[in-house]
Design a protein around this motif. Sequence first.
Motif, PDB file in Angstrom:
ATOM      1  N   SER A   1       0.831  -1.197   0.000  1.00 55.18           N
ATOM      2  CA  SER A   1       0.000   0.000   0.000  1.00 55.18           C
ATOM      3  C   SER A   1       0.866   1.247   0.000  1.00 55.18           C
ATOM      4  O   SER A   1       0.590   2.200  -0.719  1.00 55.18           O
TER       5      SER A   1
ATOM      6  N   TYR B   1      -6.036  -5.386  -1.616  1.00 53.94           N
ATOM      7  CA  TYR B   1      -5.608  -4.263  -0.769  1.00 53.94           C
ATOM      8  C   TYR B   1      -6.750  -3.845   0.135  1.00 53.94           C
ATOM      9  O   TYR B   1      -7.826  -4.437   0.120  1.00 53.94           O
TER      10      TYR B   1
ATOM     11  N   TYR C   1      -7.748  -0.953 -10.075  1.00 49.93           N
ATOM     12  CA  TYR C   1      -7.405  -1.917  -9.029  1.00 49.93           C
ATOM     13  C   TYR C   1      -7.884  -3.286  -9.477  1.00 49.93           C
ATOM     14  O   TYR C   1      -9.080  -3.568  -9.472  1.00 49.93           O
TER      15      TYR C   1
ATOM     16  N   TYR D   1      -2.830  -2.255   5.495  1.00 49.93           N
ATOM     17  CA  TYR D   1      -3.765  -3.258   4.968  1.00 49.93           C
ATOM     18  C   TYR D   1      -4.377  -4.099   6.084  1.00 49.93           C
ATOM     19  O   TYR D   1      -5.601  -4.164   6.217  1.00 49.93           O
TER      20      TYR D   1
END
Lengths: 357, 426, 534, 262
Positions: free
Chosen positions: B110, B133, B144, B180
């Motif tokens: 992240s 994530y 994503y 995360y």
Amino acid sequence: MTRLYGSRGWIALAAFSAALLIVVPLLALAVPAGNPFHLSEYWVSLAGKFLCYAIVALAMDLVWGYAGILSLGHGLFFALGGYAMGMYLMRQIGLDGVYHRPLPDFMVFLDWKAYPWYWSFTDHFLYAAALVVLVPGLLAFVFGWFAFRSRIKGVYFSIITQALTYAAMLLFFRNETGFGGNNGFTDFKRILGFPIATLDMRVVLYALSAAALLGTLLLGRWLVTSKFGRVLAAIRDAEQRVMFCGYDTGHYKLFVWTLSAVLCGIAGALYVPQVGIINPSEMSPANSIEVAIWVAVGGRGTLAGAVIGAALVNGAKSFFTQEFPDIWLYFLGLLFILVTLFMPRGVMGLLGRRKAA
Amino acid sequence: MKRRTFVKGLTLGAATAAGGLAAPAIWAKSKTVKVGVLHSLSGTMAISETVLKDVDLMTFEEINRKGGVMGHKIEPVVVDPASNWPLFAEKARQLLTVDKVAAVFGCWTSVSRKSVLPVFEELNGLLYYPVQYEGEELSYNVFYTGAAPNQQAIPAVEYLMSEDGGGAKRFFLLGTDYVYPRTTNKILRYFLHSKGVKDSDIAEVYTPFGHSDYQTIVANIKKFAAGGRTAVVSTINGDSNVPFYKELGNQGLKATDIPVVAFSVGEEELRGVDTKPLVGQLAAWNYFMSIKNPVNAAWKKEWAAYTKRKKLPYADKPLTNDPMEASYIGIHMWKQAVEKAGTFNVDKVIAAMGGQQFKAPDGFTIEMDPHNHHLHKPVYVGQVRADGQFDVVWKTKGPIKAQPWSPYLPEDKGKKDYPEKMTKKS
Amino acid sequence: MRGLVLTLLLALAAFAPPALALDAGVVHKLAFGESSSEKIAAVNALVESGDEQAEPLLKALLAGNVQTSGERVLIVRGDAGIDAVTGEKVSPLPADADNVVLNNRVRGVLDAAVSALRLVSRDRDTRLEAARDLADDPRAAALPIVKKALAKETDAEVKGVLEIVAASIELRAGAEAERLAAIRTLAGSGNPKTETLLLPLVAKKADGSWAEPDAAIRAAAQASLADVRGRLAWGERIGLLFAGLSLGSILMIAALGLAITYGLMGVINMAHGELIMIGAYATYAVQNLFKAYAPAAFDWYLLAAVPAAFLVSGAVGMILERTVIRWLYGRPLETLLATWGISLVLIQAVRSLFGAQNVQVDNPSWMSGGVQALPNLVLPYNRIAIIFFAAAVVAGVWLLLSRTRLGLFVRGVTQNRAMASCVGVPTARVDTWAFGLGCAIAGLAGCAVSQVGNVGPALGQGYIVDSFMVVVLGGVGQLAGTVYAGVGLGLVNKLLESWSGAVLAKIAVLVFIIVFIQKRPQGLFALKGRAVEA
Amino acid sequence: MSDASVGHLVEQRLDATHGVVLYLDGISVSFDGFKALNALSLAIDAGELRCVIGPNGAGKTTMMDVITGKTRPDAGTAFFGQAIDLSRLTEAEIAQAGIGRKFQKPTIFEQHSVFENLELAMKADKRVRSTLFARLDSEARDRIAAMIERVGLAGAADRVAGLLSHGQKQWLEIGMLLMQEPRLLLLDEPVAGMSDHETERTAELFLTLAGRHSLVVVEHDMAFIASIARKVTVLNEGSVLAEGPLEAVQNDPRVIEVYLGR
């Protein structure tokens, strides 16, 4: 001997300053994009980053090259300065964060309702700027006070500085510590109200870094050419004798140590807005070791060498990581080995310019 | 003297530039397009990211073989951000401004994504992020292709609470201390509350990165489990899993007593583990190598062949996993979007991404959500097998829509399901 | 569910049923059943049938050795299979054979079924294990069979466990006398589960009234609870101590090599971690050789791996000394930089050779699992082994340095190089050997940590800082100091971790080191006097 | 950085009225059991030139360590003049108070020039702040130049000290001591490695110094001792074995036993 530079030195310095402060900004701003001579934002921010590293290298050279104190924890002071500036930049985000709350996103997601006490006033630039100097300075002073008082020397000192930065890294990794944990601070929007992600702002920050570097260079030069500098070098070579001459060597070390930490803090503060992120990995022992390597590559006990080393190593890194992404570590590793083996006085040694302290 | 310093710095700079421009002379051949690959090949994250770099290159090769993107041959620019987050930002800027790539495929952690995000938004670049994530993010410039929490964590915990999953009543949330796991566990806590689980039945424990001694923690798990049917939800980051699982096995915690479901443990992570003691432990993903369908079979074959041809170190045991699949999907969807838009222009491509469909190795024809830049993905719960593969013991009916903003988090109330287009500078 | 199984077992234990072939329909459901419930029903049906064929099938299922091919259900042994229904041999296995997948719930039921079967087994250990399984999850329905087993049971330990099981069942149902007795028996239990059995008896309801009306029972429960808790507490304390010792032994063995290269020779060897890593990879290589050429002897691959790790790391070390280190003696800080470069190269080299991923190093079977020291305390074999290994290495090094000629030379050279060379010690060669020795020991450490941690290119990075802390804390040049410091840090770290969590514990330890060095700038075992300043 | 100044205050207070400049009483020091000094008592008068002899390990160097604050005594008191308790001062403060020490092995700043060596040693406010802005006035330069002459290094002012011969280094170190203008000089084997000629000149120098300064000279070179000695102290096993005029001491049977008996 009290003159800072010989005439040639002054000329070189002038040329150097001109290149830093005039040529680069011109190439970046005046020359239109597309023109082969145009410096893109990438290069400006990259150069800016190198300048900050150069300042750290200078700070390191003062303590290591002159006072003979090898710090393996300078990354910590650099990072602390960066965090202090980062706190201000986080405050500047205001309501533009992901959650549009007055608190930084990471606090929102920790369910914090208000800023912890150590964040207070950080929305004032001047206070933040003060922190940049005070936090690393105070930490270094307290740490050095005890360390030098109990006569901790050489490798022992190096190792406990490493322990210090390592402990700090673990501390900052914790989310509860209140500095964004592993992610640290990022996604800055503006500084002093001006948007941060513009070419102009980059050039301004770059110019500030350049000025800071020159300032540090002159300050350092003044220090090492003064009697103070000679005492430092004497401490490095024969501390006992310096004591029996009536100098309280502890105070001398403490002074240069603290000063060095403060310089690192300033470098960190200039670094953060340019790279756009500060997080605990800056405190990892490896980073601090690299600083020492910059200085060694450039040549210890010669301020110019520190600057060269920082530029050289980081330039090499940027270059190799792109040209040989799979094997660049070989190059870097060999560079370090060969330099220590065949250039004990670093690049400056090659240039045959090393004066005795 | 000092002049030389700077000259040095700059010549190096120039050299880099030259390198960037010169790299297989792009200006000569007209019908090529550059794309960036931004994965750590050294440093702590190399263990996970190197293989993504390779799968990316394989996919480019595959596409080029079939005539490239709109007849343009893909020309990858691979850089190594060396698990150094500021370096990620620097390299991203370089890819976008110096190499002028049409799209970038990369990042794992992240923090690396957060570090490059401002760069992509500032320069209006295009990033495909292939890893599951924590959500809580939705950028106009990012797609994503990994799972959002509701596509992995929540279904897995629902399974644990189901009779088949062992009807867990108490939950030990164990993770590495970064964003995360923190976010996932936070969402899970709210979710469990909504299912009537009391805070006293939830333990939340975090370990530092690279933590390698889990004796105390496993002992605590045992103690906690004495209080009733317990399941462990592990968000331990890649490298720490081996010591954790070894400790589990050796202290005799069996999956039938205390099941552990992991969100960051896949085929690659188990590569380094002696899995015999782990049989029965769980993992939740959107893809498992063991899934049986023609697309997956073909893909696995292609990968195996590629590793052999390139003599990659893991050629003797070529594994596929979820992030690799996500990378693969991302690249193909980008290709499709470009061809639909008929241009490499970022805004047009982004517009064309919505609704793209692709027949993925996970056995479904999955779709890019028309608005929220996330994929609709199926969720599988797999059970570790003695050979380090997973048996699917539970799966969703079909692909489910991603919720980057979790409905369980109070602070996400009223969040839009599409990117708030940031104010682009002229 | 299990309850049902057990009652049925009771039935079957009561009267021996005639043997009949397995019901194809049931087996089919077991293998192809849609829902878990269906499969569980099948399991029960199998048990009910009381067919001696049931047990092997159930066990095979648990072990994941049951496959299906078309409509057939096969119990797999090696590359042959046996039809579970007809019992006919099928070899080789058909190509379309596919594993029967069971989720944890079904596995649980199977566990119970099998363990119940095992309760009446001939082998004492099997019975004990079975009894313990039941103790973890006692069901009322199991009471009869447990009683039955108790009656027949001769072994004291098994009997003890079974009594606890019986008691914990009677605790729920049963007359006051029985319950009181049960509670008293439970006082003798060390099973963590008993605590949860007793707790409800002393708990208050929401309205503040006692959940358990009978005061006598409450009192008894209180007493027993205290006993049980006391016993559990001991388990935890000992576990903590063991954990500390184990961590300490790892720290110590990781630092030992450094104590020689740095402590004695003054080389700040930043590549020390990488030499540990090389040792681990050597272990990995040896393991693969065994897998490939001597799978039978796999359990003993460590016997070969230890010397291999020792030699490989040692060789690398000697090469480094010859090529790089020897030019840097007397310039410790330079060695820091050069060895840092070396470590980068080594890491990348391993990455190119073995890949960036971790590699799999299996524990030999005798090293996986652990010994049940107390009901709530398992001591993993691999950690025990490492503690002994570390001790052995320390002893070996001590002997080497104090008893052998090389050791004599090493000490001579490190104390007074000039003098040593005057009296004819080949200082150059001694340096090479000494450095090689330090690195070789690092290799041994690598071999050890490969059994607990993961083996990857970054392995070394995790140990380098800690190793230096240990050596410095122990006092440079003091092997004994290194030993004490290593074990000490391990214990302190674990004790702190138990109440402050891993991160804070580590921070605290580092701060402690910093403060400690202030008090004893020369470490735990410092040479005082004129020598130091010189 | 206050306590660095203590030295100066101390110096005004230095009161040698009773004629005693250094007074050691019952000093004991031990390293891991080994008694380096054993109830050593010694008094040095103002302006006296005292020679200290004794076999190796007699505790000569340790005694100097105690006086200069490098080693803290386990027992006993060390007074500089009447008022200054040495055991409570740091090395730097003791040096400031007016005790200069020359090491067995000449220790000078090898990387610095001869001039700089003397400059650093020269009596001055040696606190950090004042050092930062220190400037050499002509008067100071003259004093340094004079000292360079005096220690026979004329013309070598800008030579890097590391390049000097052993004897020259000895002289430079003595010069540095004198630049500190100490009341008491401790000289550990000052003529070791000197040519006979240099030794003679050293003897002369010491004799001229005696009177204005107090000197404690530790030497093995009996000839040199003879050439300068008035009062000699013999140390053995950490305490005073004999004290008095050279010939008296030389005829002392215990001394002879210690020296010849081994």
